[in-house]
Design an enzyme around this catalytic site. Structure first.
Site, PDB file in Angstrom:
ATOM      1  N   GLU A   7       0.801  -1.225   0.000  1.00  0.00           N
ATOM      2  CA  GLU A   7       0.000   0.000   0.000  1.00  0.00           C
ATOM      3  C   GLU A   7       0.837   1.280   0.000  1.00  0.00           C
ATOM      4  O   GLU A   7       0.487   2.247  -0.659  1.00  0.00           O
ATOM      5  CB  GLU A   7      -0.952   0.009   1.197  1.00  0.00           C
ATOM      6  CG  GLU A   7      -2.062  -1.008   1.065  1.00  0.00           C
ATOM      7  CD  GLU A   7      -3.047  -0.914   2.215  1.00  0.00           C
ATOM      8  OE1 GLU A   7      -3.507   0.190   2.513  1.00  0.00           O
ATOM      9  OE2 GLU A   7      -3.343  -1.955   2.815  1.00  0.00           O
ATOM     10  N   ASP A  80      -2.402  -4.629   3.386  1.00  0.00           N
ATOM     11  CA  ASP A  80      -2.594  -4.814   4.827  1.00  0.00           C
ATOM     12  C   ASP A  80      -3.483  -6.021   5.152  1.00  0.00           C
ATOM     13  O   ASP A  80      -4.365  -6.393   4.362  1.00  0.00           O
ATOM     14  CB  ASP A  80      -3.206  -3.554   5.438  1.00  0.00           C
ATOM     15  CG  ASP A  80      -2.189  -2.431   5.558  1.00  0.00           C
ATOM     16  OD1 ASP A  80      -0.989  -2.707   5.410  1.00  0.00           O
ATOM     17  OD2 ASP A  80      -2.602  -1.286   5.806  1.00  0.00           O
ATOM     18  N   ASP A  82      -6.228  -6.922   6.625  1.00  0.00           N
ATOM     19  CA  ASP A  82      -7.584  -6.740   7.126  1.00  0.00           C
ATOM     20  C   ASP A  82      -8.539  -6.657   5.938  1.00  0.00           C
ATOM     21  O   ASP A  82      -8.131  -6.812   4.795  1.00  0.00           O
ATOM     22  CB  ASP A  82      -7.682  -5.480   8.006  1.00  0.00           C
ATOM     23  CG  ASP A  82      -7.306  -4.205   7.263  1.00  0.00           C
ATOM     24  OD1 ASP A  82      -6.964  -4.279   6.069  1.00  0.00           O
ATOM     25  OD2 ASP A  82      -7.348  -3.129   7.881  1.00  0.00           O
ATOM     26  N   GLU A  84     -10.029  -4.156   4.572  1.00  0.00           N
ATOM     27  CA  GLU A  84      -9.723  -3.079   3.625  1.00  0.00           C
ATOM     28  C   GLU A  84      -8.498  -3.425   2.788  1.00  0.00           C
ATOM     29  O   GLU A  84      -8.443  -3.131   1.596  1.00  0.00           O
ATOM     30  CB  GLU A  84      -9.489  -1.784   4.405  1.00  0.00           C
ATOM     31  CG  GLU A  84      -9.868  -0.531   3.660  1.00  0.00           C
ATOM     32  CD  GLU A  84     -11.364  -0.378   3.487  1.00  0.00           C
ATOM     33  OE1 GLU A  84     -11.765   0.455   2.667  1.00  0.00           O
ATOM     34  OE2 GLU A  84     -12.140  -1.081   4.150  1.00  0.00           O
ATOM     35  N   TYR A 293       0.458  -4.582  13.303  1.00  0.00           N
ATOM     36  CA  TYR A 293      -0.641  -3.897  12.615  1.00  0.00           C
ATOM     37  C   TYR A 293      -1.615  -3.301  13.616  1.00  0.00           C
ATOM     38  O   TYR A 293      -1.995  -3.953  14.606  1.00  0.00           O
ATOM     39  CB  TYR A 293      -1.360  -4.869  11.689  1.00  0.00           C
ATOM     40  CG  TYR A 293      -2.268  -4.185  10.706  1.00  0.00           C
ATOM     41  CD1 TYR A 293      -1.800  -3.176   9.874  1.00  0.00           C
ATOM     42  CD2 TYR A 293      -3.614  -4.545  10.606  1.00  0.00           C
ATOM     43  CE1 TYR A 293      -2.623  -2.547   8.970  1.00  0.00           C
ATOM     44  CE2 TYR A 293      -4.452  -3.927   9.698  1.00  0.00           C
ATOM     45  CZ  TYR A 293      -3.954  -2.928   8.887  1.00  0.00           C
ATOM     46  OH  TYR A 293      -4.788  -2.304   7.992  1.00  0.00           O
ATOM     47  N   ARG A 295      -4.774  -2.050  13.244  1.00  0.00           N
ATOM     48  CA  ARG A 295      -6.236  -2.185  13.122  1.00  0.00           C
ATOM     49  C   ARG A 295      -6.603  -3.609  13.500  1.00  0.00           C
ATOM     50  O   ARG A 295      -6.527  -4.514  12.678  1.00  0.00           O
ATOM     51  CB  ARG A 295      -6.702  -1.841  11.708  1.00  0.00           C
ATOM     52  CG  ARG A 295      -6.472  -0.375  11.347  1.00  0.00           C
ATOM     53  CD  ARG A 295      -7.066  -0.019  10.007  1.00  0.00           C
ATOM     54  NE  ARG A 295      -6.800   1.381   9.702  1.00  0.00           N
ATOM     55  CZ  ARG A 295      -5.748   1.814   9.021  1.00  0.00           C
ATOM     56  NH1 ARG A 295      -4.865   0.942   8.570  1.00  0.00           N
ATOM     57  NH2 ARG A 295      -5.560   3.088   8.789  1.00  0.00           N
ATOM     58  N   HIS A 340      -6.348 -10.901  14.112  1.00  0.00           N
ATOM     59  CA  HIS A 340      -4.978 -10.410  14.218  1.00  0.00           C
ATOM     60  C   HIS A 340      -4.533 -10.354  15.664  1.00  0.00           C
ATOM     61  O   HIS A 340      -5.330 -10.369  16.592  1.00  0.00           O
ATOM     62  CB  HIS A 340      -4.865  -9.008  13.598  1.00  0.00           C
ATOM     63  CG  HIS A 340      -5.448  -8.922  12.231  1.00  0.00           C
ATOM     64  ND1 HIS A 340      -5.045  -9.723  11.206  1.00  0.00           N
ATOM     65  CD2 HIS A 340      -6.424  -8.120  11.730  1.00  0.00           C
ATOM     66  CE1 HIS A 340      -5.737  -9.420  10.116  1.00  0.00           C
ATOM     67  NE2 HIS A 340      -6.586  -8.459  10.414  1.00  0.00           N
TER      68      HIS A 340
END
Length: 843
Positions: A7, A80, A82, A84, A293, A295, A340
């Site tokens: 990203e 990432d 997740d 998103e 991470y 989130r 996570h």
């Protein structure tokens, strides 16, 4: 060669170094496409088919990825870990497939930390894209689009001055408004406390009255000063001795490592960070390989991290601070997903990292994660009861002693509301002791209303209710701030009148969709999609089947009918009962008319039913503030000698203004805050603006001075410069004007007050703000001063109509804050690319 897509460019550089030769790592700079802000981007009649559009500012990144992909042996999507991130990988894959540049070997990898070991391990364990996560992303994106795009136009047409509504945004706003209502409905109750300052063996302590005249005394028992003084006299006259000493051991266990939500809460309490700033800084720490991470809903660390934490504790403290067994945590949050790890440092031997805010947040993460694996604190809580010889009078003292600090030696969790008498130290006392009474106090108190939400307590409440996802809280809170539905004072949320009005409208006409249970239930359904337990179109169909007819029903109502319903709904707030029993709706100006809520071009206000004979109005403001913002009617300043028309001072939604004449031909001018005493002469000067200073000595084109949305300014040939005061508008001469314009141009244009000439001025929106088309860095856009919306490529900027512009602005507003205000997924672009549009925020 294998192409790896991540990203952010910061990650790309680090990961390419870890992977070495044979790999090319490129950044997508966040999301590469989204639903275009136009009608039909989601089609409920075609299985909720979505029309995606590439971001114009990502064309260069997409071309670079496609060019590399055409010659690559394999594509590794490493965004990432997740929902998103999964969506970004899916978007990249779809774009490459359309361009016929997708390698046959396409893999997905994820890593929870950007360390060499984590990256290499992930590369050795590739998988396919997670279709369930992608479906969950599509469901959320479609829901947010449909709610915003369908509900916001209803607001604009039926509630002038309203800006937008959103699936989670409106429910978060309701929490703030509900708390405001609780505070207004609260009635303070007087109570008195009686305490004694005592001393034993040279150690002072405080005891409080718990028994008087044989009756138990609670906090609110003594409600009058006379009773308090009588109790005080009894304590002063009594001979008190210790009748019991009770000691109980207490154990306090450490809190688990941070999740997204608890990190935001604790950073707000201890560091004063907003949720959005916390996520920005955490993103940077993650991309620098310093923390895992950020989130996540998970509260557990992996086994290697737990071992590293226990080793770090043993090296820093003695063995007693390391528990016999590793601690295992389970989340208690509603709707939590534990895919996570918790947020933790990647290296427990590194106590400090970064600088400034990055260092402060890293230290918080380090201490919390390390403390989570430390031994429990052991305390001793002591309760001492004292009484007189009759047993009719009793006092109690409490306190605690830390016997072994355990994790408290490193970290103690913050609280929103401090104050605990149990933390006081007590002297060693035994039965029969008679401590000396040094002073007895009778103190008056009043019960306090519930506190307004801080960012920490609001995030905590949203998580408890299961509203939204923790990764979106930062952007949700930022949205209600940007919409000016709330304001922040002393780190607390205050509901603005616009926020209260929107909330009342939604509660009256869309009660189901701003209810906490419904919103939380919908979150559970969305989580079921990501877990493969529900089909995304089925969930959307069930929602749309009820939501669409409801919006159509409200749209059919006349604005006057909507206002009348809101007048009834808000009556307890707008017209609370008066202590003297008089009619709260009676007009204070004419004494005959009835006050009622009215809708105007600039929003709602209170007006007298005898209009136009009685011109009393007041703005939609604080409860019961009958004269707050009141305006008995326009004030005539005099007559314009040139036209013979009256010059009047009036009150509007955006403050006082001057008007010359009536109707569509009337001239109006705002009254600047620094204008001083408003006279007819000053009013005529303001109405005459812009003032022409004269032709510029170099170009021959006129220099003008005027007052705009952002204050006084100079204008010349499409260039602008700020002036310091209203007086400068009328007194600045040619020499000073030329110098100021030159300084503004040399100082970086807009940063020094310069602006740009609009391509077209289209007119005013329903709120009265000017709508115009401007030339931007990435092409033409339309703006109303609050919201900016990019024009479709095929649209001629000079041919855009006001109606078309309002639709574009509505669609843009429905999507949330401008992308420059979305820090949650902002890619860390290099300095040369700093002006690029940031990555799309998470849904």
């Amino acid at each position: 060669m294998k192409l790896v897509v991540v990203e952010s460019p910061a990650k790309a550089k680090t990961i390419e170094k870890y992977l070495g030769p044979g790999y090319r790592v490129l950044a997508s700079y966040g999301h590469v496409r989204d639903l275009p802000a136009k009608d039909g981007s989601v089609n409920p009649d075609d299985g909720f088919a979505m029309e995606w559009e590439n971001y114009a500012d990502k064309a260069r990144q997409l071309k670079a990825i496609a060019d590399e992909a055409k010659g690559a042996d394999a594509l590794i999507l490493a965004t990432d870990p997740d929902r998103e991130g999964e969506a970004i990988s899916w978007h990249v894959q779809e774009v490459l497939a359309k361009r016929k540049a997708l390698p046959k070997d396409t893999q997905r990898v994820t890593f929870n930390a950007i360390t060499k070991a984590a990256v290499l391990k992930a590369m050795a364990e590739p998988r396919a894209l997670d279709e369930d996560l992608i479906d969950a992303y599509r469901a959320r994106r479609a829901l947010d689009y449909l709610v915003g795009f369908t509900l916001s136009p209803v607001l604009w047409r039926k509630l002038p001055g309203a800006k937008s509504a959103g699936r989670v945004q409106s429910v978060a706003l309701r929490l703030v408004v509900d708390r405001e209502r609780e505070i207004e409905a609260f009635r303070a109750q007087e109570y008195w406390s009686v305490t004694a300052d005592m001393e034993h063996d040279g150690v002072g302590f405080v005891s409080r009255l718990v028994k008087w005249k044989g009756d138990k005394i609670d906090r609110l028992t003594i409600g009058k000063e006379g009773d308090a003084l009588a109790a005080k006299a009894d304590v002063e006259a009594a001979r008190l001795s210790v009748v019991s000493v009770e000691t109980k051991p207490l154990t306090r266990n450490p809190p688990p490592p941070f999740t997204t939500s608890t990190l935001q809460q604790e950073a707000a309490r201890k560091l004063g960070f907003s949720a959005s700033h916390t996520m920005r800084v955490a993103q940077n720490l993650y991309e620098d390989g310093l923390i895992t991470y950020m989130r996540t809903d998970g509260v557990q660390m992996d086994e290697s991290a737990i071992s590293a934490a226990r080793l770090a504790i043993a090296e820093r403290y003695d063995g007693g601070y390391v528990p016999d067994k590793p601690r295992i945590y389970q989340t208690k949050a509603k709707n939590a997903q534990e895919a996570h790890e918790a947020i933790r440092p990647t290296d427990f031997s590194r106590e400090k990292a970064g600088s400034d805010d990055h260092a402060r947040l890293y230290e918080l993460v380090f201490k919390r994660a390390t403390a989570s694996q430390m031994a429990s604190a052991r305390l001793e809580r002591t309760t001492v009861d004292l009484a007189d010889g009759t047993g009719q009078l009793g006092l109690r003292a409490t306190g605690q002693v830390v016997l072994f600090p355990g994790y408290l030696a490193l970290y103690e969790e913050g609280r929103d509301d401090e104050g605990d008498e149990d933390s006081r130290r007590l002297p060693r006392l035994k039965e029969g002791d008679s401590p000396a009474v040094k002073q007895v106090k009778a103190e008056q108190h009043f019960t306090q209303p519930p506190p307004r939400y801080s960012e920490a307590s609001l995030v905590k409440k949203m998580e408890e209710l299961g509203i939204g996802r923790p990764s979106t809280y930062a952007s949700i809170l930022q949205t209600i701030k940007d919409r000016e539905y709330v304001r922040i004072e002393k780190n607390r949320f205050f509901a603005e009148e616009s926020g209260r009005l929107v909330t009342a409208f939604l509660e009256r006409f869309f009660e189901k969709y701003v209810s906490f249970d419904f919103t939380a239930g919908l979150e559970e359904e969305l989580d079921d999609i990501s877990g493969g337990r529900a089909q995304w179109q089925t969930v959307l169909e069930a929602f749309w089947k009820d939501f669409k007819p409801k919006t159509a029903e409200v749209m059919e109502q006349k604005p006057s009918e909507v206002t009348a319903e809101l007048d009834k709904f808000l009556a307890p707030f707008l017209f609370p009962e008066k202590a003297d029993g008089t009619d709260p709706r009676l007009c204070p100006n004419c004494g005959q008319g009835q006050l009622a809520l009215r809708g105007g071009r600039f929003g709602a206000f209170i007006a007298c039913s005898n209009y136009p004979e009685c011109k009393y109005t007041r703005r939609f403001a604080q409860a019961g503030a009958a004269n707050d913002g009141a305006d008995a009617g326009p004030e005539t300043l005099g007559t314009d000698p040139d036209t013979g028309l009256p010059v009047e001072r009036k009150a509007g939604r955006f403050g006082p203004y001057i008007q010359l004449g009536e109707g569509k031909e009337a001239k109006r001018a705002s009254i600047p805050k620094d204008a001083g005493e408003l006279t007819l002469e000053l009013a005529l000067k303001l109405l005459s603006l812009p003032r022409t200073i004269g032709p510029h000595p170099e170009t021959g084109k006129d220099i003008t001075a005027s007052i705009g949305r952002y204050g006084p300014y100079l204008a010349h040939d499409g260039k602008y410069a700020r002036l310091q005061s209203t007086t400068d508008v009328f007194e600045t001469g040619m020499n000073a004007a030329v110098v100021k314009l030159a300084e503004a141009a040399a100082g970086g244009g807009r940063r020094q007050g310069a602006s740009r000439e609009p391509i077209a001025v289209l007119g005013a929106n329903p709120e009265g703000a000017e709508v115009k088309v401007m030339e931007g860095r990435f092409g033409p856009y339309v703006t109303d001063g609050t919201t900016n919306a990019t024009l479709p490529k095929a649209k001629d900027p000079k041919g855009l109509t006001l109606d078309e512009a309002l639709v574009l602005l509505a669609e843009r507003a429905a999507k949330g804050p401008a992308k420059g205000k979305k820090p949650a997924r902002k890619a860390a672009a290099p300095k040369k690319a700093a002006a690029k549009k940031p990555a799309k925020k998470k849904a």
